[in-house]
Motif scaffolding. Structure first.
Motif, PDB file in Angstrom:
ATOM      1  N   SER A   1       0.822  -1.201   0.000  1.00 34.38           N
ATOM      2  CA  SER A   1       0.000   0.000   0.000  1.00 34.38           C
ATOM      3  C   SER A   1       0.866   1.265   0.000  1.00 34.38           C
ATOM      4  O   SER A   1       0.630   2.205  -0.767  1.00 34.38           O
ATOM      5  N   GLU A   2       1.903   1.278   0.838  1.00 30.80           N
ATOM      6  CA  GLU A   2       2.786   2.450   0.907  1.00 30.80           C
ATOM      7  C   GLU A   2       3.566   2.643  -0.388  1.00 30.80           C
ATOM      8  O   GLU A   2       3.708   3.748  -0.900  1.00 30.80           O
TER       9      GLU A   2
ATOM     10  N   THR B   1       1.461   4.052  -3.140  1.00 26.79           N
ATOM     11  CA  THR B   1       1.297   5.500  -3.021  1.00 26.79           C
ATOM     12  C   THR B   1       2.497   6.219  -3.621  1.00 26.79           C
ATOM     13  O   THR B   1       2.360   7.204  -4.346  1.00 26.79           O
TER      14      THR B   1
ATOM     15  N   GLU C   1       2.393   8.644  -6.812  1.00 23.21           N
ATOM     16  CA  GLU C   1       2.772  10.059  -6.712  1.00 23.21           C
ATOM     17  C   GLU C   1       3.860  10.414  -7.713  1.00 23.21           C
ATOM     18  O   GLU C   1       3.819  11.461  -8.351  1.00 23.21           O
ATOM     19  N   GLU C   2       4.831   9.508  -7.858  1.00 27.28           N
ATOM     20  CA  GLU C   2       5.922   9.811  -8.788  1.00 27.28           C
ATOM     21  C   GLU C   2       5.468   9.676 -10.238  1.00 27.28           C
ATOM     22  O   GLU C   2       5.966  10.376 -11.116  1.00 27.28           O
TER      23      GLU C   2
ATOM     24  N   ARG D   1      12.685   6.564  -2.416  1.00 24.54           N
ATOM     25  CA  ARG D   1      11.594   6.522  -1.437  1.00 24.54           C
ATOM     26  C   ARG D   1      11.209   5.090  -1.097  1.00 24.54           C
ATOM     27  O   ARG D   1      10.863   4.778   0.049  1.00 24.54           O
TER      28      ARG D   1
END
Lengths: 309, 422
Positions: free
Chosen positions: B385-386, B389, B393-394, B415
């Motif tokens: 899940s992280e 995200t 976003e990227e 990240r």
């Protein structure tokens, strides 16, 4: 000790009854506040030191300062979610507050006169504040599209913007600042109008007698007399700016990348998307600490520039 | 007169109470899902299940679609909602749901009923915990296809997309299909919806790369390709799509897009919308997703959809009755009857789907329903899940041109390493 004998005397029957009546009048409001504000706030403070990833409350475990360690873990703080959202929020607040105050004050000065036209215009400028924020943001998003109204209007005056505002890494945050100004200026204009009513006409008379021009009258009379209003407005606005969430969620979803992601958007993602209520509450505590600090500084500085008659 | 009126009102009230009491004799099973009013397979499975279980009524609890679904569901479950069954929209949500303890352990039910878990080509394993216990069952299994507008290809005199194209051949075909002027008669050769899955997820089709391996240079080819096609005017730009919020369904149905990579869920929607007259062209076709050099023809990615029993449900046996039926042979038939691909694998599913009225009649489209390999869009992993995200976003960063492709990929790597290194 020289306490007056009246204070030592036991409160009479009447006083006691009056006190109880007062409490009973306060009770309905306090009950609501207690259930829906105070308890959640205290729970959130507690959650910052607990781990709760959703599900029944029996799954809550103690985390100590683990949640804070999670959000501050990286040495390169500027690149973490907290660092980026904090920077975005401060940037947004830094520009939105003075610009909105300037706009609200200008509107108030322009419309502080009798006559039907001024009254109608006041209503017009107040209107965005009472409109649905979702509708407002959607309309602005469309107007700020690459071939939208805003860019077309700018092209007429010779400025060419070849991008959708909400999709451009530099313009995106300004699209939010501008819409926020447009929406809130009317509300703060009303406060300034109220403030202007309180400026005694004698002061202007005296200034005229002394030969002051309009500009001097504004800086020497109007502005100092309005400092209590400005103080109140700036405190309220800084708090509201730090709380920004809705406009970002609708207009840019925090994008492009994380260019417009704000603290509250980060808290929302952490608590409801991840879901890590403990970490989210830790971020909320950071937000609380920042808002508290800024507000305390504002109140400390109050004596230096605010003029109460 | 007044007395009479009062008596009449009382009588009506009593009658209405009586009728309510009668209606509630039927057992109601509440199922949390999304787009409940516009999804053909939900109607079809409800009708078929209620027909074979006359004492049960299915009541859908309609939650928001898209990424908001899991947000709303999580809040509901954490608040102790007693909905009986809930759909697990994406397998990537499984770790979080397991962590929440929101799902009933299904092992005892599976054992007691002798439910066969070997009919799902391994997709059932997405719904187990680390110890191998089942917590949900798959009922749908979507994978990605290439949709195309046959009218546009016929008009241009270009041969239809085939089931063995490479991405480069697909790009050339898209260029060939692009024509006209914006706002007048523009035809776009292809269309990338603004999801990360539609733009760059193709890298996982080689079966080696995954979205959570922490290394994202394999996505570069696909970002570059999408941006190149944008620059050449072959597809609408990501920025315009984001700003206008154009939906891929409406976009494709408007008839000015020649090709559209999209999941199999669109088949039943297209068929249903065409019946309603909402599709502005006559016939669509299907082809397998193009492949990268060195990747076997017919590889694609996809994601099953499952259903779980809420631990707070008051009628778990009934809930099991429904989810086991829905994931079994009967449920599979109901799904296939409207053109939705069920998770239950049987030889005739492709036949049934292809036989649905409105499904394209050519052999190529039928063959496209049988991919050689389907890899998971996002693998089941506690970090999924992280990481998702981050990649989302990227991707947004890259496709809105806020950063270059290389910068965006470097950001992802950096990240992701932080999350994976925890």
């Amino acid at each position: 000790m020289t306490a007056s004998p009246a204070a030592k005397r036991k409160p009479g029957k009447l006083t006691r009854r009056n006190t109880w009546i007062a409490y009973s009048f306060l009770a309905p409001n306090f009950l609501g506040f207690f259930c829906f504000t105070l308890i959640p706030v205290l729970f959130s403070v507690a959650l910052a030191f607990l781990t709760w990833n959703g599900g029944s409350m029996s799954r809550i475990t103690f985390a100590g300062f683990g949640n804070f360690a999670t959000i501050f873990k990286n040495f390169n703080f500027a690149k973490t979610d907290l660092g980026i959202t904090l920077r975005n929020t401060v940037y947004y607040t830094f520009f939105t507050v003075p610009l909105t105050i300037a706009l609200a004050l200008a509107l108030a000065l322009a419309l502080n006169r009798a006559g039907r036209g001024a009254k109608a215009l006041r209503a017009v400028f107040f209107f965005p504040y009472v409109s649905s924020i979702v509708a407002i943001c959607m309309c602005w998003r469309f107007m700020m599209m690459k071939t939208g109204l805003i860019n077309q209007a700018l092209a007429v005056v010779g400025i060419s913007v070849n991008a959708s505002w909400t999709q451009d890494k530099n313009l995106a945050i300004w699209s939010i600042i501008l819409v926020s100004m447009w929406r809130n200026a009317g509300y703060y204009m009303v406060m300034y109008l109220a403030g202007l009513q309180g400026v005694p006409a004698e002061l202007y008379e005296a200034a005229t007698m002394d030969g002051a021009n309009g500009w001097q009258k504004f800086w020497k009379v109007t502005f100092p007399m309005l400092t209590p209003t400005t103080f109140f407005v700036s405190v309220m606005m800084v708090i509201n700016c730090f709380k920004i969430y809705d406009m970002v969620a609708i207009m840019t979803e925090g994008g492009p990348g994380r260019a417009t992601k704000m603290l509250v958007n980060y808290i929302y993602d952490m608590s409801f998307v991840s879901p890590k209520y403990g970490v989210a509450s830790a971020v909320a505590m950071v937000l609380f600490a920042i808002v508290l600090t800024v507000t305390v500084i504002q109140f400390r500085a109050e004596k230096k520039w605010v003029n109460y008659m | 007169m007044k007395k009479w009126l009062a008596m009449l009102l009382c009588a009506v009230l009593v009658c209405s109470l009586f009728s309510v009491a009668q209606a509630t004799e039927k057992k109601v099973l509440r199922v949390a899902t999304w787009d409940a009013t516009t999804t053909a397979y939900l109607d079809a499975t409800k009708a078929a299940f209620e027909a074979s279980h006359p004492d049960i009524t299915i009541e859908y609890v309609d939650l928001p679609a898209g990424t908001e679904y899991i947000v709303k569901l999580t809040a509901m479950l954490t608040a102790g909602d007693t909905v009986d069954v809930f759909d697990v929209k994406e397998v990537a949500n499984m770790p979080a749901l397991l962590e929440m303890g929101a799902m009933e352990n299904l092992d005892a039910y599976i054992q007691a009923s002798g439910f066969a878990t070997d009919k799902y080509a391994g997709m059932d394993k997405c719904y187990t915990d680390a110890a191998g216990s089942y917590y949900a069952l798959p009922f749908r299994n979507d994978f990605w296809l290439l949709y195309y507008n046959k009218d546009l290809f016929d008009k241009a005199g270009v041969a239809y997309p085939t089931n063995d194209m490479t991405w480069d051949q697909y790009a050339d075909l898209a260029r060939k299909m692009t024509s006209g002027t914006e706002g007048v008669d523009k035809v776009y050769g292809t269309h990338y919806h603004t999801w990360r899955s539609a733009v760059a997820n193709w890298a996982v089709c080689d079966g080696v790369n995954t979205l959570i391996d922490g290394e994202y240079s394999d996505l570069k080819y696909f970002y570059d390709l999408a941006q190149k096609l944008e620059d050449e005017g072959v597809c609408r730009t990501y920025n315009d799509l984001k700003a206008s919020g154009l939906n891929y369904r409406g976009g494709f149905e408007a008839g000015d897009i020649a090709m559209l990579p999209m999941g199999t869920w669109l088949i039943s929607t297209l068929i249903a919308d065409r019946d309603k007259g909402e599709v502005k062209f006559n016939e669509f076709g299907l082809a397998t997703i193009p492949h990268a050099e060195g990747v076997p023809v017919g590889s694609t990615f996809g994601s099953p959809t499952g259903a779980a029993i809420n631990v707070n449900s008051a009628q778990k046996d009934l809930a099991w009755e429904f989810i086991s039926w829905r994931s079994g042979a009967e449920g599979a038939k109901a799904h296939a009857s409207v053109g939705t691909i069920p998770a239950y694998v049987s030889e005739d599913v492709a036949e049934v789907v292809a036989a649905v009225k409105g499904f394209p009649g050519d052999a190529g489209s039928k063959a496209a329903l049988l991919p050689t390999a389907v890899y998971l869009e996002v693998p089941v992993d506690p970090h999924a899940s992280e990481i998702r995200t981050i990649v989302d976003e990227e991707t947004n960063n890259i496709m809105s041109r806020a950063v270059t492709v290389d910068e965006g990929i470097a950001n992802m790597n950096e990240r992701a390493a932080e999350v994976l290194g925890e």
